[in-house]
Structures are given as C-alpha cells and as structure tokens.
Motif scaffolding. Sequence first.
Motif, PDB file in Angstrom:
ATOM      1  N   PHE A  87       0.807  -1.215   0.000  1.00  0.00           N
ATOM      2  CA  PHE A  87       0.000   0.000   0.000  1.00  0.00           C
ATOM      3  C   PHE A  87       0.844   1.271   0.000  1.00  0.00           C
ATOM      4  O   PHE A  87       0.436   2.289  -0.527  1.00  0.00           O
ATOM      5  CB  PHE A  87      -0.926   0.029   1.221  1.00  0.00           C
ATOM      6  N   TRP A  88       2.025   1.214   0.622  1.00  0.00           N
ATOM      7  CA  TRP A  88       2.818   2.430   0.773  1.00  0.00           C
ATOM      8  C   TRP A  88       4.278   2.082   0.965  1.00  0.00           C
ATOM      9  O   TRP A  88       4.612   1.156   1.711  1.00  0.00           O
ATOM     10  CB  TRP A  88       2.304   3.209   1.978  1.00  0.00           C
ATOM     11  N   THR A  89       5.168   2.809   0.300  1.00  0.00           N
ATOM     12  CA  THR A  89       6.608   2.668   0.532  1.00  0.00           C
ATOM     13  C   THR A  89       7.155   4.041   0.895  1.00  0.00           C
ATOM     14  O   THR A  89       6.538   5.067   0.617  1.00  0.00           O
ATOM     15  CB  THR A  89       7.342   2.140  -0.715  1.00  0.00           C
ATOM     16  N   PHE A  90       8.329   4.059   1.509  1.00  0.00           N
ATOM     17  CA  PHE A  90       8.956   5.326   1.855  1.00  0.00           C
ATOM     18  C   PHE A  90       9.496   5.973   0.587  1.00  0.00           C
ATOM     19  O   PHE A  90      10.291   5.380  -0.131  1.00  0.00           O
ATOM     20  CB  PHE A  90      10.106   5.106   2.846  1.00  0.00           C
ATOM     21  N   PRO A  91       9.065   7.201   0.294  1.00  0.00           N
ATOM     22  CA  PRO A  91       9.551   7.851  -0.935  1.00  0.00           C
ATOM     23  C   PRO A  91      11.050   8.149  -0.835  1.00  0.00           C
ATOM     24  O   PRO A  91      11.540   8.592   0.191  1.00  0.00           O
ATOM     25  CB  PRO A  91       8.728   9.146  -1.006  1.00  0.00           C
ATOM     26  N   ASP A  92      11.764   7.858  -1.907  1.00  0.00           N
ATOM     27  CA  ASP A  92      13.204   8.110  -2.010  1.00  0.00           C
ATOM     28  C   ASP A  92      14.002   7.412  -0.918  1.00  0.00           C
ATOM     29  O   ASP A  92      15.088   7.851  -0.554  1.00  0.00           O
ATOM     30  CB  ASP A  92      13.507   9.621  -1.982  1.00  0.00           C
ATOM     31  N   GLY A  93      13.474   6.327  -0.375  1.00  0.00           N
ATOM     32  CA  GLY A  93      14.187   5.583   0.660  1.00  0.00           C
ATOM     33  C   GLY A  93      15.022   4.476   0.054  1.00  0.00           C
ATOM     34  O   GLY A  93      14.947   4.198  -1.148  1.00  0.00           O
ATOM     35  N   PRO A  94      15.830   3.832   0.873  1.00  0.00           N
ATOM     36  CA  PRO A  94      16.678   2.755   0.353  1.00  0.00           C
ATOM     37  C   PRO A  94      15.878   1.521  -0.051  1.00  0.00           C
ATOM     38  O   PRO A  94      16.319   0.755  -0.891  1.00  0.00           O
ATOM     39  CB  PRO A  94      17.609   2.433   1.529  1.00  0.00           C
ATOM     40  N   ASP A  99       7.985  -5.805  -2.954  1.00  0.00           N
ATOM     41  CA  ASP A  99       8.193  -7.230  -2.719  1.00  0.00           C
ATOM     42  C   ASP A  99       8.842  -7.406  -1.344  1.00  0.00           C
ATOM     43  O   ASP A  99       9.960  -6.937  -1.113  1.00  0.00           O
ATOM     44  CB  ASP A  99       9.092  -7.818  -3.796  1.00  0.00           C
ATOM     45  N   PRO A 100       8.162  -8.063  -0.409  1.00  0.00           N
ATOM     46  CA  PRO A 100       8.696  -8.186   0.953  1.00  0.00           C
ATOM     47  C   PRO A 100      10.027  -8.929   1.036  1.00  0.00           C
ATOM     48  O   PRO A 100      10.856  -8.608   1.879  1.00  0.00           O
ATOM     49  CB  PRO A 100       7.611  -8.959   1.702  1.00  0.00           C
ATOM     50  N   ILE A 101      10.247  -9.905   0.163  1.00  0.00           N
ATOM     51  CA  ILE A 101      11.512 -10.640   0.193  1.00  0.00           C
ATOM     52  C   ILE A 101      12.662  -9.740  -0.246  1.00  0.00           C
ATOM     53  O   ILE A 101      13.720  -9.704   0.382  1.00  0.00           O
ATOM     54  CB  ILE A 101      11.433 -11.912  -0.690  1.00  0.00           C
TER      55      ILE A 101
END
Length: 195
Positions: A87-94, A99-101
């Motif tokens: 649903f959401w990822t950190f923008p411009d993050g590492p 994909d959780p794996i």
Amino acid sequence: MKIAVLLSAIAGASAFAPASQSARVSSSALNAADLSSMRGVGPETGGRVFDPLDLAQYAPLDFLRKAELSNGRSAMLATVGWSFPTFWTFPDGPVDTTDPIEAFFKADPQWWAQFIIFCATIEGIKYRAEMDGKSYTGEIGKEAAIDWTGNWSKLDDAQKEDMAIKELKNGRLAMIGMAGYFASVLVPGSVPALS
C-alpha cells in the motif's frame, strides 16, 4: 526447492487428517486433564485441542502454549509488515520495492540491529515479569506481564478470557496467513488471492 515446498504442503495437509487411534491414546493418556482445560478448543479445531503432531507428549504444555502465543504474536506483526509495502513505501528511501523478500535484503543492517535489540528487550521484560509471577499467557487472576494500555487490570474475568481466546485464535490465523504468503512467493500461483 520445489520438492521441499511439496513436502511442506503434504506435512501441512496431514495436520487436518484424523489422528490415528494410537496417537490419540498416547496424548490423551499423558495429559488428558491438562489438554481438556486448555483454551483454544473450538469448532475450527473439531472441539478438541489442536495437536496434529502430538507434541504434548514431548514438551510441557505451558511451554508449548507460550511458544504458540509468541509465534502467533510475531506472525500478527509479520502479516502487517508483509502487507504494508503493498500500500505504501517510503519515498526516495533505500527500500523502494513492494516485494517483501526483496525489501528484507535491501534493509540496512542497522535497522535489523535495532529490531533485534527491541525484541530482546521485550522478551527480557516478559521473562522478568514471569519470574515475578505475572501472566504471559493471559491467565485469569494474574497481572499481565506487559500491559501497554493499562486496560488488562480493568477487565473482569470473562472479558480477560475473551481477549485471551481472541489473541490465541488471531495468532493462529496469522501463522496460517504467513504460510500462505511464503507459499505464494516460493510457488507462484499457489495462492490464487495473492497472484
């Protein structure tokens, strides 16, 4: 790899097969009173304690229940952690993948160090509280080992029992859910809802 997944699936399916008479006799003879008084018996387990591998004859029941609760609590958190990136990822993050794996391996080692220290702290608090006679498994009449909100002491015995059963059953569901998530990654298409 596919053979290991197939063997795991067969082992999981055998958990729902009726137990042989000899296995039923050994566990019921060993802990009949203890097993019949444990919480978690319901229609989803056929009205008896769910012990498909007959582990009750090899380990103390309180240890098995604590292990089930710990794994269930971890699985509930893992289910949220697995679902969250879709649903959401950190923008411009590492970690820029859903994909959780992949995310697991992209995470910075310092995050894992913090996570391990946090988990060890919680386990230490639970262990110390248990040594002081507090409840880890939601026992009625005992103070909770960890009561984040302070609400456990305000509940009556019926409400405490209801909450303990909900936690146990939600933990079991989360463990099954995590097994489904892993199956969907290892064998693509094995879980149609996650394809």
